[in-house]
Design an enzyme around this catalytic site. Structure first.
Site, PDB file in Angstrom:
ATOM      1  N   ASP A 121      16.728 -23.204 -14.013  1.00  0.00           N
ATOM      2  CA  ASP A 121      17.175 -23.229 -12.675  1.00  0.00           C
ATOM      3  C   ASP A 121      16.683 -21.901 -11.733  1.00  0.00           C
ATOM      4  OD1 ASP A 121      18.326 -24.035 -10.296  1.00  0.00           O
ATOM      5  OD2 ASP A 121      20.289 -23.723 -10.900  1.00  0.00           O
ATOM      6  N   GLU A 155      17.812 -21.102  -2.650  1.00  0.00           N
ATOM      7  CA  GLU A 155      18.112 -22.187  -2.790  1.00  0.00           C
ATOM      8  C   GLU A 155      19.866 -22.124  -3.280  1.00  0.00           C
ATOM      9  OE1 GLU A 155      19.662 -26.002  -4.923  1.00  0.00           O
ATOM     10  OE2 GLU A 155      19.183 -23.876  -5.811  1.00  0.00           O
TER      11      GLU A 155
END
Ligand code: NAG
Ligand code: NAG
Length: 758
Positions: A121, A155
């Site tokens: 991620d 993000e």
């Protein structure tokens, strides 16, 4: 084919090396040198290399580093607002040398949460994107349209960089569709878990082009219902850019998502290869497609899509699905109607007779009627219930209705085909085998969906707060699974010759598992390096300062503030660290914004139980400077307050108007203040490098001036979060971390909380 094989292998080895380089710097929170300098430079270097490598080909590669500043409000986590200043975006535009009017967008993010190397991620997606960029740039025939590769650097800061790109970058207006590469787990296949809105041509393109497509519309409908506590850049492109897209994510092994265990070596090589092949093929297909240039023409409609046996993805338009679904439901009713012994024309009577059937089954079960009849009844009732589900979902326009459709159509057709065999020979061996074969496909598909549900939800239950008991959720899921799966097999069990053995077998399984579960052998967490399942905890060493209406410090304290991510709270930690027990549980101070604690996200409604252990004051090297610049009455009767704050990369601002005061406007988002679930306001602030001081204002509307106001009109609080660097740790924090068990992952940092009343 040969060409493809060569490019696939190059893709794989370089991708791994990119992934290792990106993660080698460690965690990459926004504002850290690791994120803003080291990673940005590495990516730029690689992109320059690709540019030089493909210079003689038919494409041009343009790089733009964007440092956007902006603000927006979204509904995620009950509603909150975000403000960002100079976060990083690296946008790479690949287009035929003659230029392109229409662009595809591919998005990954290279930042990570604090204290996690963020390999899955989302570094792996950026590594894959680099190689896909390389392959596309190298193509010998030019693409029809352009592709923007966006390596976004914020993000995890709740979707800030993608907002900066889509609302401010000059290329954004040419973007017609996007692919977003995300992670909710580590490895496995990447799943298409949402597409759209509408624009069925996108799913079609994916299904057609991807080498190993893996998708289900059920995932999309579950995700968009909001039961999964996470969100992706998909939301930003859809809501702020009005652009349709495809959201792809790795979903397996979510236990280590956002922890220190999210390292490159845990990502399976197959996953990387598969993702690379898929994305390359889909991007190439879309960049060649006619639809991209004129997507408005193909915009309308939804697609039903699902994976069969991991081999093919079936996709058809939703309106076709509706027809199929209603046909299947009608066929069921005709079948039952024909069978019903008192045929009447009135539908109501038929429905009534079904209800009676249901009751009869129960009564007959009690009385012990002949097996054959009972078996038949079970079948009919199962069919009826699945049809009811089918009609319900179809009537609500849910594409997931294809699941009950399969569960109606296959058994019905099987039963009809076997009617003769049944009449002639009863439940013969042949009947049994054919019956099970007929049910095989819907059952295998259904079991696959159930596997996905467990794969996703089991880890999520370890991070969805202290209020949701995971055992109850899982028990419900298991019970539903058994009910769904047993529906058509009860019929079979009743028809089987040796019911005794069957029941004995099932009874044994039940007893064995009951004993296993009740003996308490299973501990939920483990630090086993091959398959860690850590308990998640947040620890902040914080100093809190509360100011009164007169501006004086009213109280001040410091401590280790501990949040559990899951239902077990501190119960497994207390035996090891006795001073973390319920005598130090906090209670909410209703008169303080967000209970008076330094939440860095508005998740206070999920993690209500927290612990606060006294500790010495913290002295970060870069303390916060906070100033009320002005407070004035406006012509329209509100009070406008303007502030200036200078502090570390991550801060949270909390606003809590008191009594009959409300916020009427502010300098964030679209200007309309956005309330959270608890009726307070949460603003998430972050900055990259070289950001100026943070200026903001809001206006308060006070309805009744005359009442005494012990708390003033509004309490303004903010907290500073030191997510990296020398300010991140203290001696006390390190000592506490050392004492935590190996099976716990404590993400920790230093913070301060300051409250003022006006
Ligand atoms: C791109 O082309 C160059 C030279 O033509 C070659 O050396 C390189 O390996 C190619 N890269 C990829 C990823 O195809
Ligand atoms: C609970 O914590 C308090 C404060 O840290 C400590 O004084 C007390 O001994 C603890 N209780 C137990 C049973 O360990």
């Amino acid at each position: 084919m040969h060409q493809l094989l060569i490019s696939c292998c190059i893709l794989y080895f370089t991708t791994i090396s990119h992934l290792e380089r990106i993660t080698s710097v460690g965690p990459r929170p926004v504002g850290s040198r690791e994120n803003e300098v080291l990673t940005v430079n590495f990516l730029l270097e690689q992109i320059e290399h690709i540019k030089a490598d493909s210079a003689s080909g038919p494409h041009s590669v343009t790089v733009d580093v964007q440092k956007p500043t902006g603000s927006f409000s979204i509904d995620f986590l009950g509603g909150f607002t975000s403000y960002y200043d100079k976060v990083s975006n690296i946008a790479v535009r690949l287009e035929p040398k003659a230029g392109a009017q229409h662009l595809m967008l591919a998005n990954c993010h290279f930042d990570s949460v604090a204290n996690s190397p963020g390999a899955s991620d989302d570094a792996v997606s950026c590594a894959v994107m680099l190689e896909v960029l390389h392959s596309l740039a190298n193509l010998s025939t030019p693409l029809r349209h352009g592709v923007v590769f966006l390596f976004n650097g914020a993000e995890e800061n709740v979707l800030q960089a993608s907002h900066g790109f889509i609302t401010q970058h000059p290329w954004a207006k040419q973007v017609r569709a996007f692919i977003n590469l995300e992670a909710a787990g580590v490895g496995g296949k990447e799943v298409v878990f949402q597409t759209g809105p509408e624009n069925p041509w996108l799913v079609q393109a994916y299904v057609h082009a991807a080498k190993h497509p893996f998708a289900s519309v059920v995932g999309q409908e579950v995700f968009q219902s909001g039961v999964i506590p996470s969100d992706t850049d998909f939301r930003i492109y859809r809501d702020f850019g009005n652009i349709p897209g495809i959201d792809l994510a790795f979903i397996e092994n979510g236990f280590i998502y956002h922890t220190k265990y999210d390292t490159p070596d845990r990502i399976l090589t197959d996953s990387i290869q598969r993702a690379g092949d898929n994305i390359l093929a889909v991007l190439k297909h879309l960049a060649m497609s006619v639809e991209l240039a004129d997507s408005s023409q193909y915009r309308h409609g939804n697609m039903v899509f699902f994976d069969l046996l991991g081999m093919v993805v079936v996709a058809y338009p939703a309106h076709v699905g509706t027809i199929i679904n209603y046909l299947a439901a009608m066929a069921t009713f005709l079948y039952l109607f024909k069978k019903s012994s008192h045929p009447t024309n009135a539908t109501a009577v038929v429905i009534l007779s079904w209800l009676v059937t249901l009751l009869t089954v129960l009564i007959l079960a009690v009385l012990g009627v002949r097996r054959l009849e009972l078996g038949e009844l079970y079948f009919d009732v199962s069919l009826l219930l699945w049809s009811a589900a089918l009609i319900f979902l179809t009537a609500n326009d849910l594409c997931s209705a294809y699941v009950p459709m399969l569960m109606v159509a296959f058994p019905l057709v099987t039963k009809l085909l076997l009617t003769r065999e049944f009449r002639l020979r009863g439940v013969s061996m042949k009947y049994s085998i054919l019956y099970q074969l007929g049910l095989g496909l819907p059952y295998v598909h259904f079991m696959f969906l159930i596997w996905v549900v467990f794969e996703i939800f089991t880890p999520i239950l370890g991070r969805c707060g202290t209020e949701i008991p995971p055992d109850v959720v899982l028990a419900t899921l298991v019970a539903l699974t058994v009910i769904f799966l047993s529906s058509f097999f009860l019929h079979f069990i009743y028809l089987a010759r040796s019911t005794k053995w069957l029941l004995a077998g099932l009874g044994t399984v039940f007893t064995v598992f009951l004993l296993l579960v009740s003996c308490g052998l299973f501990f939920p967490y483990t630090a086993d390096p091959s398959a860690p399942r850590p308990k998640r905890v947040f620890i902040q060493h914080t100093t809190r300062t509360f100011h009164g209406l007169d501006g004086q410090v009213e109280s001040k304290d410091s401590g280790l503030w501990i949040n559990s991510f899951d239902y077990t709270g501190m119960q497994h930690i207390t035996p090891l660290i006795p001073e973390i027990n319920d005598t130090i549980r906090t209670s909410c101070h209703d008169d303080r914004p967000f209970c008076g604690f330094p939440w860095f996200l508005p998740i206070n409604f999920l993690a209500k139980k927290n612990w606060y252990l006294p500790a010495p004051e913290v002295f970060p090297k870069s303390p916060v400077k906070f100033q009320l610049l002005s407070k004035e009455e406006t012509k329209w009767g509100t009070v406008k307050m303007t502030f200036e704050v200078k502090g570390p990369s991550h801060m949270s601002l909390y606003l809590k108007p008191h009594q009959d005061a409300t916020l009427s406007s502010w300098s964030f988002g679209d200007g309309t203040p956005k309330l959270d679930l608890a009726g307070e306001y949460f603003i998430f602030y972050s900055h990259g490098l070289d950001a100026p001081v943070w200026n903001f204002w809001f206006e308060i509307q006070v309805l009744n001036i005359h009442f005494g106001r012990p708390l003033g009109m509004i309490s303004v609080a903010f907290s500073a979060h030191y997510f990296f660097g020398e300010d991140q740790r203290t001696v006390q924090l390190n000592n506490m971390l050392d004492r935590f068990p190996k099976w716990a992952f404590a993400s920790s940092w230093v913070s301060t909380y300051h409250m003022y009343r006006y």
